[in-house]
Write a protein that holds these residues in place. Structure first.
Motif, PDB file in Angstrom:
ATOM      1  N   SER A 154       0.825  -1.201   0.000  1.00 23.72           N
ATOM      2  CA  SER A 154       0.000   0.000   0.000  1.00 23.72           C
ATOM      3  C   SER A 154       0.860   1.252   0.000  1.00 23.72           C
ATOM      4  CB  SER A 154      -0.923   0.000   1.222  1.00 23.72           C
ATOM      5  OG  SER A 154      -1.520   1.257   1.426  1.00 23.72           O
ATOM      6  N   HIS A 155       1.901   1.269   0.852  1.00 20.78           N
ATOM      7  CA  HIS A 155       2.814   2.405   0.938  1.00 20.78           C
ATOM      8  C   HIS A 155       4.125   1.922   1.534  1.00 20.78           C
ATOM      9  CE1 HIS A 155       0.430   2.315   4.684  1.00 20.78           C
ATOM     10  NE2 HIS A 155       1.537   2.720   5.278  1.00 20.78           N
ATOM     11  N   VAL A 156       5.090   2.791   1.619  1.00 20.33           N
ATOM     12  CA  VAL A 156       6.429   2.392   2.048  1.00 20.33           C
ATOM     13  C   VAL A 156       6.544   2.519   3.563  1.00 20.33           C
ATOM     14  CG1 VAL A 156       8.904   2.828   1.804  1.00 20.33           C
ATOM     15  CG2 VAL A 156       7.379   3.102  -0.169  1.00 20.33           C
ATOM     16  N   GLU A 157       6.616   1.372   4.220  1.00 22.43           N
ATOM     17  CA  GLU A 157       6.699   1.287   5.669  1.00 22.43           C
ATOM     18  C   GLU A 157       7.175  -0.122   5.985  1.00 22.43           C
ATOM     19  OE1 GLU A 157       3.957   3.072   9.308  1.00 22.43           O
ATOM     20  OE2 GLU A 157       3.002   2.438   7.459  1.00 22.43           O
ATOM     21  N   ALA A 158       7.817  -0.330   7.128  1.00 20.61           N
ATOM     22  CA  ALA A 158       8.434  -1.627   7.405  1.00 20.61           C
ATOM     23  C   ALA A 158       7.440  -2.786   7.326  1.00 20.61           C
ATOM     24  CB  ALA A 158       9.106  -1.605   8.771  1.00 20.61           C
ATOM     25  N   ASP A 159       6.236  -2.605   7.904  1.00 18.68           N
ATOM     26  CA  ASP A 159       5.298  -3.722   7.885  1.00 18.68           C
ATOM     27  C   ASP A 159       4.671  -3.931   6.510  1.00 18.68           C
ATOM     28  OD1 ASP A 159       3.810  -1.398   8.055  1.00 18.68           O
ATOM     29  OD2 ASP A 159       2.596  -2.032   9.761  1.00 18.68           O
ATOM     30  N   ALA A 207      -4.737   6.620  -2.977  1.00 13.53           N
ATOM     31  CA  ALA A 207      -5.334   7.217  -1.773  1.00 13.53           C
ATOM     32  C   ALA A 207      -4.257   7.970  -1.007  1.00 13.53           C
ATOM     33  CB  ALA A 207      -5.973   6.141  -0.905  1.00 13.53           C
ATOM     34  N   PRO A 208      -3.679   9.030  -1.606  1.00 13.29           N
ATOM     35  CA  PRO A 208      -2.572   9.729  -0.958  1.00 13.29           C
ATOM     36  C   PRO A 208      -2.943  10.264   0.429  1.00 13.29           C
ATOM     37  CG  PRO A 208      -3.445  11.002  -2.823  1.00 13.29           C
ATOM     38  CD  PRO A 208      -4.050   9.649  -2.895  1.00 13.29           C
ATOM     39  N   HIS A 209      -2.082   9.965   1.399  1.00 16.84           N
ATOM     40  CA  HIS A 209      -2.216  10.447   2.780  1.00 16.84           C
ATOM     41  C   HIS A 209      -3.436   9.846   3.499  1.00 16.84           C
ATOM     42  CE1 HIS A 209       0.900  13.208   1.630  1.00 16.84           C
ATOM     43  NE2 HIS A 209       0.135  13.736   0.690  1.00 16.84           N
ATOM     44  N   CYS A 248       0.413   6.324  -0.816  1.00 15.60           N
ATOM     45  CA  CYS A 248      -0.553   5.327  -0.345  1.00 15.60           C
ATOM     46  C   CYS A 248      -1.629   5.014  -1.385  1.00 15.60           C
ATOM     47  CB  CYS A 248      -1.214   5.829   0.938  1.00 15.60           C
ATOM     48  SG  CYS A 248      -2.308   4.622   1.706  1.00 15.60           S
ATOM     49  N   GLY A 249      -2.016   3.759  -1.422  1.00 10.15           N
ATOM     50  CA  GLY A 249      -3.116   3.309  -2.266  1.00 10.15           C
ATOM     51  C   GLY A 249      -3.535   1.914  -1.840  1.00 10.15           C
ATOM     52  N   PHE A 250      -4.594   1.411  -2.449  1.00  9.46           N
ATOM     53  CA  PHE A 250      -5.147   0.120  -2.056  1.00  9.46           C
ATOM     54  C   PHE A 250      -5.479  -0.703  -3.292  1.00  9.46           C
ATOM     55  CE2 PHE A 250      -6.525   3.311   1.120  1.00  9.46           C
ATOM     56  CZ  PHE A 250      -5.724   2.888   2.170  1.00  9.46           C
ATOM     57  N   LEU A 280     -11.667  -5.480  -0.551  1.00 13.48           N
ATOM     58  CA  LEU A 280     -10.800  -4.311  -0.562  1.00 13.48           C
ATOM     59  C   LEU A 280      -9.631  -4.564   0.368  1.00 13.48           C
ATOM     60  CD1 LEU A 280     -10.267  -1.379  -1.481  1.00 13.48           C
ATOM     61  CD2 LEU A 280     -11.590  -0.622   0.520  1.00 13.48           C
ATOM     62  N   LEU A 281      -8.426  -4.622  -0.194  1.00 10.12           N
ATOM     63  CA  LEU A 281      -7.211  -4.756   0.591  1.00 10.12           C
ATOM     64  C   LEU A 281      -6.864  -3.357   1.091  1.00 10.12           C
ATOM     65  CD1 LEU A 281      -5.538  -7.081  -2.019  1.00 10.12           C
ATOM     66  CD2 LEU A 281      -6.362  -7.809   0.212  1.00 10.12           C
ATOM     67  N   CYS A 282      -7.302  -3.050   2.309  1.00 13.32           N
ATOM     68  CA  CYS A 282      -7.403  -1.657   2.753  1.00 13.32           C
ATOM     69  C   CYS A 282      -6.308  -1.222   3.717  1.00 13.32           C
ATOM     70  CB  CYS A 282      -8.778  -1.398   3.355  1.00 13.32           C
ATOM     71  SG  CYS A 282      -9.161  -2.353   4.832  1.00 13.32           S
ATOM     72  N   GLY A 283      -5.211  -1.969   3.798  1.00 15.91           N
ATOM     73  CA  GLY A 283      -4.035  -1.509   4.520  1.00 15.91           C
ATOM     74  C   GLY A 283      -4.305  -1.086   5.955  1.00 15.91           C
ATOM     75  N   ASP A 284      -3.880   0.128   6.290  1.00 17.19           N
ATOM     76  CA  ASP A 284      -3.965   0.627   7.662  1.00 17.19           C
ATOM     77  C   ASP A 284      -5.333   1.189   8.032  1.00 17.19           C
ATOM     78  OD1 ASP A 284      -1.413   0.080   8.747  1.00 17.19           O
ATOM     79  OD2 ASP A 284      -0.541   1.745   7.640  1.00 17.19           O
ATOM     80  N   LEU A 285      -6.268   1.242   7.106  1.00 17.51           N
ATOM     81  CA  LEU A 285      -7.624   1.658   7.474  1.00 17.51           C
ATOM     82  C   LEU A 285      -8.223   0.620   8.425  1.00 17.51           C
ATOM     83  CD1 LEU A 285      -9.088   2.915   4.070  1.00 17.51           C
ATOM     84  CD2 LEU A 285      -8.002   4.261   5.886  1.00 17.51           C
ATOM     85  N   PHE A 286      -8.948   1.096   9.411  1.00 21.12           N
ATOM     86  CA  PHE A 286      -9.635   0.244  10.386  1.00 21.12           C
ATOM     87  C   PHE A 286      -8.659  -0.606  11.209  1.00 21.12           C
ATOM     88  CE2 PHE A 286     -12.681   0.891   6.873  1.00 21.12           C
ATOM     89  CZ  PHE A 286     -13.664   1.576   7.561  1.00 21.12           C
ATOM     90  N   THR A 287      -7.483  -0.044  11.514  1.00 22.79           N
ATOM     91  CA  THR A 287      -6.533  -0.735  12.387  1.00 22.79           C
ATOM     92  C   THR A 287      -7.148  -0.974  13.756  1.00 22.79           C
ATOM     93  OG1 THR A 287      -4.519   0.024  11.306  1.00 22.79           O
ATOM     94  CG2 THR A 287      -4.373  -0.396  13.667  1.00 22.79           C
TER      95      THR A 287
END
Length: 242
Positions: A79-84, A141-143, A150-152, A161-168
């Motif tokens: 989705s975006h650049v981050e370790a996880d 889905a920037p920011h 960021c995007g999905f 929907l592979l929605c990454g960090d949404l609804f953590t």
């Protein structure tokens, strides 16, 4: 649910047809229980969404291998650049010789084109690729919730929907998939550990995601969710506007 590593508790569960959630529960100092999820789409061209942190690679690799040969992977998506999201990207590229990174055009331009050992397959907003029976479409889905790139991915056959960090959601012992409320727990987590960028375009972007009519939300942290995804995404937009 199949436990693939007894020590870590790493487990695999099919949350939609041909889409598997790989979950590793952890304890993070100061945050209590937490979990890291990756999603594996089994098809002619298998895709892994999120790599997990680099030190978690052996656990995730073991879990993927319980479903299909690791070397058969064709896309390692993020989705975006981050370790996880992509911490073990190059380990996956090394284990799957035919695979390539899959990301949005911004991520390819600013990071992945340099960080990855192989050139990425960059997707424009709205662009779709076929994996065989499954089709995934990239949604910029920037920011939202953070990072310019960021995007999905929307898997169209299963409406996932592979929605990454949404609804953590916090916690480490949550069910693999639920139809219960995740907005309340995820908003409680957001207010405690604010990881959103609060982009002024959040409502417009969430409406774009809602228009895909997802039936399953594949969250990176916590349970996947099944239900009226359109309504839940709009409820998140309302919560962010308060």
């Amino acid at each position: 649910m199949t436990v693939t590593n007894i020590q870590s508790g790493t487990n695999v569960h099919e949350v939609a047809d041909g889409i598997y959630r790989i979950n590793t529960p952890v304890v993070i100092e100061g945050a209590g229980g937490f979990s890291f999820n990756q999603y594996l789409i089994v098809d002619d061209k298998p895709l892994l969404f999120h790599t997990g942190p680099r030190r978690m690679f052996p656990l995730v690799r073991e879990a993927v291998a319980s479903v299909l040969p690791v070397e058969s992977l064709r896309y390692i998506a993020l989705s975006h650049v981050e370790a996880d999201e992509c911490g073990s990207l190059n380990e996956w590229l090394g284990s799957a010789p035919q695979s390539s990174p899959l990301c949005g055009t911004v991520a390819a331009m600013v990071s992945i084109g340099d960080l990855a050992d192989r050139a990425p397959r960059a997707l424009a907003d709205g662009e779709a690729i076929s994996l065989g029976n499954h089709v995934v479409r990239w949604l910029d889905a920037p920011h939202l919730p953070h990072a310019w790139e960021c995007g999905f991915l929307m898997e169209e056959r299963t409406s996932t929907l592979l929605c990454g960090d949404l609804f953590t959601q916090g916690g480490s012992q949550l069910p693999p998939v639920t139809e219960s409320d995740i907005l309340g727990p995820s908003e409680a987590f957001r207010h405690e550990m604010d990881y959103f960028s609060h982009t002024k375009n959040a409502r417009l972007q969430l409406e774009k995601l809602a228009s895909t009519n997802p039936a399953t939300l594949a969250c990176m942290h916590g349970s996947a969710w099944r239900g009226d995804g359109t309504a839940l995404l709009r409820a998140l937009a309302d919560a962010l506007s308060e």
